[in-house]
Scaffold this motif. Sequence first.
Motif, PDB file in Angstrom:
ATOM      1  N   GLU A 205      -5.478 -12.640  -8.659  1.00 42.60           N
ATOM      2  CA  GLU A 205      -6.117 -12.647  -7.340  1.00 42.60           C
ATOM      3  C   GLU A 205      -5.080 -12.563  -6.240  1.00 42.60           C
ATOM      4  OE1 GLU A 205      -9.795 -15.486  -7.830  1.00 42.60           O
ATOM      5  OE2 GLU A 205      -8.595 -15.989  -6.072  1.00 42.60           O
ATOM      6  N   VAL A 206      -4.045 -13.428  -6.364  1.00 39.44           N
ATOM      7  CA  VAL A 206      -3.006 -13.454  -5.335  1.00 39.44           C
ATOM      8  C   VAL A 206      -2.249 -12.136  -5.312  1.00 39.44           C
ATOM      9  CG1 VAL A 206      -0.813 -14.512  -4.700  1.00 39.44           C
ATOM     10  CG2 VAL A 206      -2.746 -15.952  -5.339  1.00 39.44           C
ATOM     11  N   GLN A 207      -1.940 -11.616  -6.507  1.00 38.39           N
ATOM     12  CA  GLN A 207      -1.199 -10.359  -6.560  1.00 38.39           C
ATOM     13  C   GLN A 207      -2.006  -9.219  -5.953  1.00 38.39           C
ATOM     14  OE1 GLN A 207      -0.171 -10.263 -10.723  1.00 38.39           O
ATOM     15  NE2 GLN A 207       1.748 -11.378 -10.387  1.00 38.39           N
ATOM     16  N   SER A 208      -3.316  -9.197  -6.236  1.00 41.81           N
ATOM     17  CA  SER A 208      -4.157  -8.141  -5.641  1.00 41.81           C
ATOM     18  C   SER A 208      -4.172  -8.276  -4.130  1.00 41.81           C
ATOM     19  CB  SER A 208      -5.599  -8.226  -6.142  1.00 41.81           C
ATOM     20  OG  SER A 208      -5.630  -8.382  -7.515  1.00 41.81           O
ATOM     21  N   ALA A 209      -4.195  -9.538  -3.647  1.00 45.21           N
ATOM     22  CA  ALA A 209      -4.239  -9.754  -2.198  1.00 45.21           C
ATOM     23  C   ALA A 209      -2.959  -9.225  -1.547  1.00 45.21           C
ATOM     24  CB  ALA A 209      -4.424 -11.234  -1.886  1.00 45.21           C
ATOM     25  N   LEU A 210      -1.818  -9.429  -2.206  1.00 45.99           N
ATOM     26  CA  LEU A 210      -0.557  -8.930  -1.645  1.00 45.99           C
ATOM     27  C   LEU A 210      -0.562  -7.402  -1.605  1.00 45.99           C
ATOM     28  CD1 LEU A 210       2.155 -11.238  -3.283  1.00 45.99           C
ATOM     29  CD2 LEU A 210       1.155 -11.391  -1.011  1.00 45.99           C
ATOM     30  N   ILE A 211      -1.083  -6.802  -2.677  1.00 50.12           N
ATOM     31  CA  ILE A 211      -1.123  -5.332  -2.715  1.00 50.12           C
ATOM     32  C   ILE A 211      -2.074  -4.797  -1.649  1.00 50.12           C
ATOM     33  CG2 ILE A 211      -1.841  -3.375  -4.137  1.00 50.12           C
ATOM     34  CD1 ILE A 211      -0.709  -5.137  -6.527  1.00 50.12           C
ATOM     35  N   ALA A 212      -3.183  -5.508  -1.455  1.00 53.51           N
ATOM     36  CA  ALA A 212      -4.129  -5.086  -0.420  1.00 53.51           C
ATOM     37  C   ALA A 212      -3.463  -5.131   0.953  1.00 53.51           C
ATOM     38  CB  ALA A 212      -5.357  -5.992  -0.438  1.00 53.51           C
ATOM     39  N   ARG A 213      -2.660  -6.158   1.181  1.00 51.45           N
ATOM     40  CA  ARG A 213      -1.947  -6.303   2.450  1.00 51.45           C
ATOM     41  C   ARG A 213      -1.004  -5.109   2.644  1.00 51.45           C
ATOM     42  NH1 ARG A 213      -3.587  -7.282   5.686  1.00 51.45           N
ATOM     43  NH2 ARG A 213      -3.058  -8.379   7.576  1.00 51.45           N
ATOM     44  N   ARG A 214      -0.297  -4.793   1.553  1.00 52.82           N
ATOM     45  CA  ARG A 214       0.631  -3.666   1.601  1.00 52.82           C
ATOM     46  C   ARG A 214      -0.133  -2.367   1.902  1.00 52.82           C
ATOM     47  NH1 ARG A 214       2.674  -0.977  -3.906  1.00 52.82           N
ATOM     48  NH2 ARG A 214       0.543  -0.203  -3.784  1.00 52.82           N
ATOM     49  N   ASP A 215      -1.266  -2.183   1.245  1.00 58.26           N
ATOM     50  CA  ASP A 215      -2.012  -0.947   1.428  1.00 58.26           C
ATOM     51  C   ASP A 215      -2.610  -0.850   2.826  1.00 58.26           C
ATOM     52  OD1 ASP A 215      -1.271  -0.331  -1.095  1.00 58.26           O
ATOM     53  OD2 ASP A 215      -3.195  -0.813  -2.041  1.00 58.26           O
ATOM     54  N   ASP A 216      -2.752  -1.997   3.497  1.00 56.55           N
ATOM     55  CA  ASP A 216      -3.191  -1.984   4.893  1.00 56.55           C
ATOM     56  C   ASP A 216      -2.054  -1.615   5.834  1.00 56.55           C
ATOM     57  OD1 ASP A 216      -5.664  -2.753   4.164  1.00 56.55           O
ATOM     58  OD2 ASP A 216      -5.461  -4.858   4.733  1.00 56.55           O
ATOM     59  N   GLY A 217      -0.852  -1.439   5.290  1.00 62.68           N
ATOM     60  CA  GLY A 217       0.261  -1.021   6.134  1.00 62.68           C
ATOM     61  C   GLY A 217       1.231  -2.113   6.514  1.00 62.68           C
ATOM     62  N   ALA A 218       0.992  -3.341   6.060  1.00 66.12           N
ATOM     63  CA  ALA A 218       1.941  -4.413   6.364  1.00 66.12           C
ATOM     64  C   ALA A 218       3.095  -4.361   5.369  1.00 66.12           C
ATOM     65  CB  ALA A 218       1.247  -5.761   6.294  1.00 66.12           C
TER      66      ALA A 218
END
Lengths: 512, 358
Positions: free
Chosen positions: A444-457
């Motif tokens: 869950e946490v890893q997916s959240a980090l990847i989602a953040r990255r994919d949002d451009g952060a």
Amino acid sequence: MNAEAPGAQNAVEASGITKSFGGALALDGVDLTLAWGEVHALLGENGAGKTTLSNIIAGIYRADAGRVVVDGVEHQFRNPAQAIAAGIGMVHQHFRLVAPMSVAENLHLGSPQTPRLVTEKILVARARALMDELGLHVDPTAKIWQLSVGEQQRVEILRVLSRGARVLILDEPTAVLTAQEAHDLFGVMRQLVAAGRTVVFISHKLNEVLEVSDRITVLRGGRHVVTRDTAGATARGLARLMTGEERELDVTHRRIDGSAVLTLAGVSARNSRGLIALSQCDLVVRGGEIVGVAGVSGNGQTELAEVITGLRPLEGGTITVDGTDLTNASARQIAAAGVGHIPEDRIGVGMVSSAPVKDNAVLRHYRTDELSAGKQLKRTAVVRFAERLVAAARVQTRSVHTPAGQMSGGNQQRLVAHREALVGRRLLIAAHPTRGLDVLATQEVQSALIARRDDGAGVLLISDDLDEVLLMSDRIAVMYEGRIMGMFDRGDADRARIGLLMGGHAEEAFAP
Amino acid sequence: MNTIRFERRATSDARRSAAFRVLGAVAGILVAGLVLLITSRNPFTLLGDAFDANFGSQRGLEETAIYATPILLNGLAVALSLRMKIWNIGADGQFLMGAWAATGVGIHWAGPDPLVLLVMALVGAAAGAAWILIPALARAYWGVNEIITTLLLNFVALQLVLWATLGFWRDTKSAVVQSAPPVSANLPVFPGLDFLHIGFIAPLVLTAVLWWVFRSSTWGFEIDTIGGNPRAAAFAGINVPVRIVLVMLCTGAIAGLSGMIHLSGYAFRLNGGISTNYGLSGFIVAALAGGSFIGLLVGGLFIASMLHAGITLQAKGLSTYIILAIYGAILLGIAIGEVAARYRMVRERYDPATEAVR
């Protein structure tokens, strides 16, 4: 004090164990059979019921329903003393030792077998005899506080065994140990079962379970899933049984040539003891990439996260976020620039346990226009914000008004992680974000980090788990003694070279 | 066979907690009554006398309110610091310094009363704040334990007051010994009342202000966060040392103001005995109220009425020691009630068959 030769009967047969806490069903008709002379792993996610089941067998909780048969005799334990009298002892995650007292004193404390009149000499001699008999050694004259965690755990094991335990339950014993200490513990466990005792090994670490156990029982959501021999089991198969679903995190790596979100140039800083912890670090994180920082804990990673987030002053160098110089800016200014921080010690640094969930939810945002006007907090807006965050983070709590410390550790972690992801519009510093989490929560946490990255952060991932760094990162920095020893694109990263750099072997790592 | 176990409650409930404290006070009064009975006094008459002393006359009510004023103000000072988990044990010293500084203004300047009173109040508050400045800086920047520093400064403050009243400010014109001359301006009495000065408004207003600050302001939120976990507060971007200094200065100022009000509203002249343990009483109230400002208001009025009743009972021949013992019993009852509210009793039944296994 050799364990008695086991008869044909099993050591423990627990059947139909049911237990609920305040309406929440923790165990639902669970069966568990332990044979004499085996290491039996109890495997499951956090909240699967492993510890509750063990606590019932060890007499700490009483089951609502079900029976416990020990060595052929049915028991209804009312307290741990009765369980230990029947031969069942438990070593908890948090040790129950008296730190200023010696090992020998701790072994005798509260034991009915301790002679009425004793001298230090008698206690030490008795402790030595016990250790020789069990083949487990710790200096009996040492004070507890002088011992490493691994040695303290050994004292706990000795103490439980000295009371006559033939079934030893170890509750997540490796969580607090270094790799070497864990390895030593496994040796102790094998030695105990070789003498005919039974060891219950509670864990959610698949590799350890596969390494040390003879049989495995998997629990999920308070129910018994399977009991099987360890031989032939695979990590992947067990993970599926634990989580009930097969999910493999699929990370596509990429090369980003965009503009830098974070730029560190020649950054140096001291640690809390005044010693140089970072020297001349250069590092760039771009929007839309995850930069992993690999390294053995204590090589400056903590200080790195702290200087970037304004919690530690710089000795030299500059820090720029989105082109703005934030060298030695305050924590508040840095957060306002869109830098979030999932701190290493999430509960000790990132939360106020005594304060309600709502206060913790707004800890980083209470000064925004949404939540306050001048000095006045908008109290209904605060509650709404908190409820939104709790829902988004899937935090389980009775209400946002309950103290945050009353939630389980996993829920506390989720709350902090999601709050910081909101702060980190531009950059998210994640220090050991999956440490202590089970398989599902880790994903869950890893997916959240990847989602953040994919949002451009940009994401700066600090971890001492090289597998995690390799899995998640688009680029990898290696730290050793406060220096950045090397920087790799994921495609060029080579586990052996990174390993050498983590150990400080720069020349060999770059030799052709 | 039954056994009884005490189990910590998962949740705390403000109403239950308040009810238990009241029960504790009642239990304390019952114990005190029993002791009085054993020493062959009639507790009912004495209770009646005590009640009558407070509520039987307008004078009793007014006197209770006069006692309550410094107790409440000092209690508010302590309670404010307690929200930050900081213990200001020096309210007595700050009270004395507030009275001392206000005396300096009041005996040397005889201007228009309102102006003199205003300056006395400002100077008194400033002196109280100054008296806690060093403990505050030491605590905020070097982690020096404020319990010890604030406590020790109480004795220094008392010596300063004694030095002034026996030396450079000694009143040589009147028969009152060991005392400074009366101050030029006194706080007016409430219109229509005989004794109660308008300083009684101060703790009421301050209670309301602090209640609001901690209920709905970012300032209160930040102080509570520091009290809950200073590392998390720093993480959230709060400048913790600066906040510690500011809040401690505020508590000193409140206690200093308390000294000025007591001087200009009731004592009128400075002497070594001007604070009859008002700091300590305030401390007890704040500790028993557990950070609640409304609880503090109720508790402060209660303690003031106990003190006042004690003086009346003393006049009726009850020894000071017995009165102190009664205070002790009641306060102990409240303290026990506060802790007891966090637990509940669980009765367990079990059959002897399982016990035999042991």
